[in-house]
Structures are given as C-alpha cells and as structure tokens.
Design a protein around this motif. Structure first.
Motif, mmCIF file in Angstrom:
data_model
loop_
_atom_site.group_PDB
_atom_site.id
_atom_site.type_symbol
_atom_site.label_atom_id
_atom_site.label_comp_id
_atom_site.label_asym_id
_atom_site.label_seq_id
_atom_site.Cartn_x
_atom_site.Cartn_y
_atom_site.Cartn_z
ATOM 1 N N ARG A 1 34.552 -12.785 7.198
ATOM 2 C CA ARG A 1 33.366 -13.006 8.055
ATOM 3 C C ARG A 1 32.527 -11.746 8.036
ATOM 4 O O ARG A 1 32.990 -10.695 8.477
ATOM 5 N N SER A 2 31.325 -11.827 7.502
ATOM 6 C CA SER A 2 30.449 -10.647 7.463
ATOM 7 C C SER A 2 29.726 -10.551 8.798
ATOM 8 O O SER A 2 28.855 -11.357 9.096
ATOM 9 N N ARG A 3 30.102 -9.531 9.582
ATOM 10 C CA ARG A 3 29.501 -9.377 10.916
ATOM 11 C C ARG A 3 28.315 -8.421 10.891
ATOM 12 O O ARG A 3 27.331 -8.609 11.576
ATOM 13 N N SER A 4 28.486 -7.320 10.095
ATOM 14 C CA SER A 4 27.475 -6.262 10.159
ATOM 15 C C SER A 4 27.366 -5.583 8.797
ATOM 16 O O SER A 4 28.310 -5.610 7.996
ATOM 17 N N ASP B 1 23.384 -12.921 16.650
ATOM 18 C CA ASP B 1 22.682 -12.336 17.789
ATOM 19 C C ASP B 1 23.709 -11.879 18.835
ATOM 20 O O ASP B 1 23.819 -12.459 19.909
ATOM 21 N N THR B 2 24.438 -10.844 18.493
ATOM 22 C CA THR B 2 25.533 -10.377 19.338
ATOM 23 C C THR B 2 25.083 -9.178 20.167
ATOM 24 O O THR B 2 23.968 -8.674 20.035
ATOM 25 N N PHE C 1 26.193 -6.366 19.550
ATOM 26 C CA PHE C 1 25.975 -5.321 18.548
ATOM 27 C C PHE C 1 24.504 -5.334 18.115
ATOM 28 O O PHE C 1 23.891 -4.273 17.924
ATOM 29 N N ALA C 2 23.932 -6.538 17.981
ATOM 30 C CA ALA C 2 22.516 -6.645 17.609
ATOM 31 C C ALA C 2 21.644 -5.992 18.693
ATOM 32 O O ALA C 2 20.653 -5.319 18.377
ATOM 33 N N THR C 3 22.027 -6.167 19.950
ATOM 34 C CA THR C 3 21.272 -5.537 21.051
ATOM 35 C C THR C 3 21.330 -4.021 20.928
ATOM 36 O O THR C 3 20.341 -3.318 21.121
ATOM 37 N N LEU C 4 22.520 -3.524 20.575
ATOM 38 C CA LEU C 4 22.702 -2.078 20.410
ATOM 39 C C LEU C 4 21.866 -1.557 19.224
ATOM 40 O O LEU C 4 21.297 -0.463 19.288
ATOM 41 N N ILE C 5 21.767 -2.344 18.164
ATOM 42 C CA ILE C 5 20.921 -1.941 17.014
ATOM 43 C C ILE C 5 19.466 -1.821 17.481
ATOM 44 O O ILE C 5 18.774 -0.853 17.152
ATOM 45 N N GLY C 6 19.020 -2.807 18.270
ATOM 46 C CA GLY C 6 17.639 -2.777 18.777
ATOM 47 C C GLY C 6 17.391 -1.524 19.613
ATOM 48 O O GLY C 6 16.350 -0.868 19.474
#
Ligand code: GLY
Ligand code: MN
Ligand code: MN
Length: 448
Positions: free
Chosen positions: A242-245, A269-270, A272-277
């Motif tokens: 599973r490619s997550r990141s 849209d996890t 982790f995505a919020t943290l990237i933003g």
C-alpha cells in the motif's frame, strides 16, 4: 535547448565571464600568481577493472565553461589574454569522439582541440612557472612546472566569491528547476498509480530527459517509512503493498548547474496530508523571510522554532514550543540544517567562509551540521528545506529519557508509517528579498 533560451544565455554569458575574470584577477594578484589553469578532471577506473564510475567535471572549471563530459580539458587564463579552452578529441574507435564545442559561449574562448594528453600540455603556454593549477591532480602534472597545485588561499577566495551568482548563472538555475519540475510531476503521477520506487525514479528521469549520471545528485525516492531516512538510497523494485506517502528529493542539471527540490505527497486525505499542508505553509513563511543581510544561523534557529510550534500544534510533542527547542526534542524530528548554498555543486562551496581570505564563520554550538553560516547577499542561491521525520533510531534513543515523556507516542505510531515530510525550494536572494526559482517552475506546468 530552445533557441529562445540559447539567445538569452548568449546575451548573459559575456557579463558572467567578465565578472569571473574580475574576481579571478583579484584572487591571482592576492596570491601572487600570474595565471590560472583549471582542469576538468580525469576518468578513473574501478579497482582492478577497465572501466569506472561516470565522469564528473570539477565545479571550478565549470564556472568558466559548461563542458561536463570532457575529462582532460583545461581552461587557462592569464589576465589581459582571451581565456583558452584546451579540449580533447581523441583518435578513438571504441568511443564516439566529442564534437568540437560550438555554442553561445564558444566565441569568448580561444579553443584548442587536441588528440592526446601530451598535445594538451603542448597547447598550453610553454612555461607555467607563475601559474596556479586548480583541479584533481594527476601523475603527469608533476612535470608540467606549475607554480602551485590547489593553493588553499586561492581556492578559498574563489569559493567565497562563487556564492554570488551572475544573471547567467541564475538563468541556468531557473532552467534546472524547470526541468526538474517536469520530472517531479511525472514522479508524482507514477506514485499515485502505485509505482515502485524504481518506477518513480525512471519516470523522473524520463520526464527530465536526463541520465542518472547527469543529475546533480542521486534522487532520494522514498515510499512510506523510507521517507524517514534522510538520504535514502535504496530503490525498491516491487511496488509497496500500500503506497501511503512519497518523499522525493530530486534535482536536474542544466549547463553544469543543479536544482535541489523536495516534495512530499500523501496518497489519501489523511492526517499526514494535513501535516504536509502545514509544512508547506511553514516553508513558504520561511521563504518570505529571506533577504540580504539575514544571518543564516538566525534563520536556521527561526526555522527550528517554527518546526517546534508545528510539532506541538499537531500534538506530536507535548508542552510548549520553547521547551521542544530547548530540550533538543525538535532535533529528534528535524535533525538537519534548514538549507545550503546551491550552484555548480548541490551543496555549493564556501558556505561557511566569512571573507575572501577564508575566515570561518562558526556553526551554532547545537547545530554542527549547518552547511551555511554566512549572511545572505544579493545573488546568493539557497535551498529552504524544513522537515519533520519519524526516524526510528532517534525516536528510540529518546524514548527512555525524561524528554521521551513529552512525545505523544500514540501519535508517533500513527504517523511513523508515512516516514517523513520535507518541502524544499531553491531561492535566489535579490536586492530586497528573494525570487523562488522552484514554485514558478511547477506553476508553469499547471493547466490554465
Ligand atoms: N538533496 C540533498 C539536500 O537536500 O541537501
Ligand atoms: Mn534536496
Ligand atoms: Mn538541499
């Protein structure tokens, strides 16, 4: 290269060369030398083998000529004379000989084509007794009669001066960003389609239309947990279950100048995505602070403080941001420097030189890895590359200590499978602020 770009470079190169000549003349006078000889370098074979690693030409040579694939080339410069390029084209039926250079820069050089190392020496002035040589030494150099080989003071002065880029160099760095942005977009698509790390690298290379050996550094292409290894170098051949990141740190080359760009993506849209933003906004805020006069050591400490605030705001670290910095916890999650000089080398020379005479500007006591300690000047090109990583050895070293209690381990376990985040752009310092060389290169690829 497009005719339009070639025309722009043709217009900018003369002033680049003139400024290089001025700097070199000053440095030669200070060192008591009459002339300079720069070697591109030589190919070497692997131990007990008859072929070797890809040839990489020496940056100080490339400051004069964008010739990257010609071992055994030399630039000779004596103030007042036209610079000379000695360019080898061997009689060789194993390899295709290089074509004689003919480009926007060639009218400014006295170009001598030679077919052997002996002919290269013969093409140079008979006496090199007042000439400083800079480059990788080679056996025959001992008989060439140069005044000095890599004299330290001269090297330091040229390295110091190289931090300020000419308009020609800035244009080369912009183009290196444009090429890499195409590679990054293709790499992102490949990741989202479930490609393995190797597929992602091949997508990057294909879109840049560059061989790995031509890139300024080997790309860091890390899916999932691998993103926590700062200079991850393995490329899995099998796609992740599973490619997550994806953390991709990859640059391209143009006329010997390199870009150095990192992006991090989340498949879904996890959290982790919020943290990237949030990291993207933090990175842009840091970029907005760049201007001439800024002490890079202060900038690094400011970056650490902002990253600490993100760590506490996002619940990864408990307590105040100030405690996160003072306790050293911020460095568990962000153990590297905020950036470095960029140019002919990805970590460009002269980052800690306080003056042309080579005084060192000390790194802050707690930040021995900082590659840049100078005050910014117009014309510097730097990277800005904040990050947060979930690095097993650093986390495990902290777990049993009093500071370990300030880490929300449940939150860390949630985020660990994503590896880490880094966002890295290249920026040129202008008269009053900075020009981001990377973001417009990506934006230009967006439709409409
Ligand atoms: N790509 C190496 C670095 O970011 O410094
Ligand atoms: Mn990088
Ligand atoms: Mn970098």
């Amino acid at each position: 290269m497009s005719p339009h770009l070639a025309q722009r470079l043709a217009g900018l190169f003369p002033e680049h060369l003139a400024s290089l000549i001025r700097r070199t003349q000053t440095a030669l006078e200070a060192g008591g030398f009459g002339a300079l000889l720069l070697g591109s370098g030589h190919s070497v074979d692997h131990f007990r083998d008859d072929h070797g690693p890809p040839f990489k030409s020496h940056a100080t040579f490339n400051a004069w000529v964008p010739v990257t694939g010609a071992p055994g080339s030399y630039v000779h410069f004596r103030p007042g004379d036209r610079p000379m390029l000695v360019f080898p084209i061997a009689d060789d039926f194993w390899h295709r000989p290089a074509a004689p250079p003919s480009d926007y820069w060639t009218p400014h050089f006295d170009i001598r084509i030679v077919n052997s190392p002996e002919a290269a020496r013969a093409a140079l002035p008979r006496s090199l007794a007042d000439t400083a040589f800079i480059g990788a030494p080679f056996a025959a150099l001992a008989s060439w009669g140069v005044a000095a080989v890599n004299p330290a003071a001269l090297l330091l002065q040229l390295d110091h001066d190289r931090a300020v880029k000419s308009d020609y160099e800035l244009e080369c760095l912009r183009e290196a960003n444009r090429i890499a942005a195409r590679g990054h977009r293709a790499a992102e698509r490949c990741f989202r389609a479930g490609g393995a790390e190797l597929d992602i690298e091949l997508a990057f290379l294909g879109a840049c239309r560059q061989r790995e050996q031509e890139l300024p550094y080997n790309p860091i292409i890390a899916v999932n947990e691998a993103g926590s290894t700062l200079h991850y170098q393995l490329l899995t051949r099998e796609p992740a279950h599973r490619s997550r990141s994806l953390l991709i740190d990859a640059g391209a080359s143009f006329e010997a100048y390199g870009s150095d760009i990192t992006r991090t993506y989340s498949a879904a849209d996890t959290d982790f995505a919020t943290l990237i933003g949030a990291m993207d906004r933090l990175q842009l805020a840091l970029c907005a602070a760049l201007k001439p006069g800024l002490d890079w050591r202060d900038f690094h400490l400011d970056a650490v403080a902002r990253i600490a605030a993100l760590l506490t705001d996002s619940g990864i670290v408990k307590g105040t941001p100030e405690h996160c910095v003072q306790s050293g916890l911020a460095k568990v999650f962000f153990p590297h420097g905020i950036g470095h000089l960029l140019g002919l080398q990805v970590h460009d020379a002269g980052g800690t030189l306080g003056s042309p005479s080579g005084d060192q500007i000390e790194r802050p006591a707690d930040h021995p890895l900082l590659r840049l300690t100078r005050r910014l000047e117009g014309g510097f090109v730097v990277t800005v590359e904040p990050g947060i990583y979930f690095i097993d050895p650093l986390l495990e070293r902290t777990r049993g200590t009093p500071q370990g209690q300030y880490i929300d381990w449940h939150r860390v376990e949630q985020l660990r499978p994503f590896g880490g985040i880094r966002i890295e752009d290249d920026l040129a310092i202008t008269k009053s602020g900075s020009e981001n060389l990377t973001r417009p290169a990506f934006a230009a690829l967006d439709p409409g």
